[in-house]
Scaffold this active site. Structure first.
Site, PDB file in Angstrom:
ATOM      1  N   CYS A  53       4.243  41.880 -26.176  1.00 35.35           N
ATOM      2  CA  CYS A  53       3.546  42.681 -27.186  1.00 35.35           C
ATOM      3  C   CYS A  53       2.182  42.063 -27.473  1.00 35.35           C
ATOM      4  CB  CYS A  53       4.337  42.730 -28.485  1.00 35.35           C
ATOM      5  SG  CYS A  53       5.889  43.614 -28.302  1.00 35.35           S
ATOM      6  N   GLN A  54       1.181  42.911 -27.673  1.00 37.72           N
ATOM      7  CA  GLN A  54      -0.147  42.403 -28.026  1.00 37.72           C
ATOM      8  C   GLN A  54      -0.191  41.987 -29.495  1.00 37.72           C
ATOM      9  OE1 GLN A  54      -2.638  45.697 -26.686  1.00 37.72           O
ATOM     10  NE2 GLN A  54      -3.341  44.397 -25.017  1.00 37.72           N
TER      11      GLN A  54
END
Lengths: 142, 417
Positions: A53-54
């Site tokens: 996930c960013q």
């Protein structure tokens, strides 16, 4: 709007399909993201982080006792649209038995929500990072 | 800079007419406000047409055919190399190596020069504002050679703290690698000063000019650098092509990195000798059409004037800095305007950069969010990601105003009051 806990994935899909366009659907994701129960701070630790996930996403799960145990999932991100996506995943997965989780065709659900078209590849990777984590929890509990 | 013109200002309306991307609205109907230029810039018609012409009119492989197109393509390709030479004021065209981009250029130095000359206990001097492309190759070089990484400390406003240079630049320093402009906080580094100090310490200087090449004049001789790298796609040119400048002496002494066709002098059964510069470093079929169109990009920015582009962007930065200050909870990272270029990274209290970037996109504003390939810098800044607005020659003050309105909208949508 439904309180999230009582919303099934079918109700969520129905709600989504009634909206005009992706912008409205994205607004809806933000709104259900705001309604997502907050994860207690003690759970926001490195081992609970979802990779890929960013934004930061923390996810924890408990499997209930008894003859047909169900997996209760809690998760939270520091990004609001991601919280909306977490709400989608919880509607699809939380409160289900491990086998039900493993049998869920999540790609079909994402396709009905149009997420496969509207999310960037990086976002999709993050989403599937959460799916992977939930499925591995279910596999351990099954 | 050899090819500046008398033009002192950028006529944005006229410039935008050269960029087909601005001629139609986005899929959602909004007009494009493109503020991700530090990542990659849009292309003028002149560049696009040059690449099309190459394929349509005289395409052939380079450095091989003696037929008519073989000669034509070589003239264009070598003409482009000469344009690059003049653009960065290199002494001779043979010092210009075409690569796939900045990343490959820096890796070429790390492999070709670094692995030959860096020995155990030598030192490589870098710093924490570098893009991963000018950081990870040196980490790998250090790991493989047994050299040590040293860091020029940064000031609180993310500039190189050159007052501490003596502590980290030692007799053992072999390579000093630095960016001429930070891709995140916009800091402009004093490359000449660092290169001079490196030289007197017996070290070579490698400059990542990916950002500055599109934003100000480049002069490899007056700055005294040994190597300098930049990418075509950030200076309004094609993707897939970049440049490594190396002083002849450095390029002569270093080993090739890629070997194969086109880079040899004589191949025997069991060994080979190398071609003269620049072919020694251009194994295989080069990026022919892209390198030729890079020449058109250089013509384009040169005809506008690098000084005019710089002046224009400084003006945009001034307007952006003042306007963004109106947005509640917005914090800009980096030095004050006198030490930076038109790259502005910021956070908004209570909002994740990802949400901000998604929401301003609705208004047609393209900004980047994330760590921008600078995780160590973000560690120093104490945030895992930022929103980055980076300006180019076709941006206007009106673009800044759309960004600011879009940020107000995003805050509202995220229930921030």
């Amino acid at each position: 709007m439904f309180p999230l806990q009582s919303m099934t994935i079918d109700e969520l899909i129905e709600q989504f399909e009634s909206l005009e366009d992706w912008e409205e659907q994205c607004d809806y994701l933000i709104d259900i993201g705001f309604d997502l129960p907050k994860l207690p701070d003690e759970h926001k630790i490195e081992p609970n982080k979802v990779h890929g996930c960013q934004s930061n996403v923390w996810l924890v799960a408990n499997t209930s006792d008894g003859d047909s145990p169900v997996v209760e999932i809690q998760a939270e991100s520091d990004a609001m649209i991601v919280n909306g996506l977490i709400a989608v995943l919880l509607a699809a997965y939380s409160g289900r038995t491990p086998q039900e989780i493993l049998d869920t065709d999540i790609k079909a659900i994402f396709a009905r929500l149009g997420l496969d078209r509207h999310l960037s590849p990086a976002r999709r990777n993050g989403l599937f990072g959460m799916v992977k984590k939930i499925r591995s929890i279910a596999e351990q509990a099954a | 800079m050899s090819s500046t013109t008398s033009q002192q200002t950028i006529d944005v309306a006229r410039v935008r007419q050269d960029f087909p991307i601005f001629s139609r609205p986005l899929p959602n109907g909004a007009d494009l406000v493109f503020l991700d230029n530090a990542s990659s810039a849009q292309k003028p018609q002149q560049v696009i047409q040059k690449e099309v012409d190459c394929y349509e009119r005289y395409y052939a492989n380079a450095h091989r055919g003696i037929y008519q197109f073989g000669v034509a393509i070589d003239e264009e390709l070598e003409g482009s190399r000469a344009k690059v030479q003049r653009f960065i004021s290199a002494a001779e065209p043979e010092e210009i190596i075409f690569t796939s981009g900045t990343t490959m250029s820096i890796n070429l130095v790390a492999y070709g020069w670094g692995r030959k000359f860096v020995k155990p206990d030598d030192e490589i001097l870098i710093n924490e504002m570098e893009h991963h492309a000018n950081l990870v190759p040196w980490q790998q070089l250090a790991k493989e050679t047994g050299a040590k990484l040293n860091f020029i400390p940064l000031t609180d406003d993310y500039r190189l703290d050159l007052s501490q240079l003596d502590d980290v630049l030692t007799k053992r320093t072999k390579i000093v690698a630095l960016t001429s402009m930070s891709n995140v906080v916009g800091t402009i580094n004093d490359v000449s000063h660092v290169a001079a100090r490196a030289k007197s310490a017996g070290a070579i200087t490698v400059v990542d000019a990916a950002q500055s090449a599109a934003r100000s004049a480049t002069n490899v001789q007056s700055t005294g650098v040994d190597f300098l790298a930049f990418s075509g796609h950030k200076i309004y040119g094609p993707t897939g092509v970049g440049v490594l400048y190396g002083r002849r002496e450095r390029l002569e002494e270093m080993d090739p990195f890629l070997t194969g066709g086109g880079m040899i002098d004589r191949v025997f059964r069991d060994h080979s000798t190398w071609a003269e510069l620049p072919a020694k470093f251009e194994a295989g079929t080069p990026q022919i059409a892209q390198a030729i169109a890079l020449g058109a990009a250089i013509d384009y920015v040169s005809s506008c004037g690098m000084n005019a582009i710089q002046t224009h962007e400084v003006q945009l930065l001034k307007h952006a800095t003042a306007s963004l200050a109106e947005v509640l909870g917005l914090k800009i990272y980096g030095p004050d305007q006198s030490h930076k270029g038109a790259i502005v990274s910021f956070t908004v209290d209570g909002a994740h950069p990802q949400d901000i970037a998604s929401l301003v996109d609705r208004k047609g504003v393209a900004v980047r969010q994330g760590h921008h390939c600078t995780m160590p810098l973000h560690d120093l800044m104490g945030v895992s990601s930022t929103v980055r607005a980076s300006f180019g020659m076709y941006n206007s003050e009106a673009d800044v105003d759309v960004l600011v309105d879009a940020l107000h909208y995003a805050r509202k949508r995220l229930r921030l009051t």
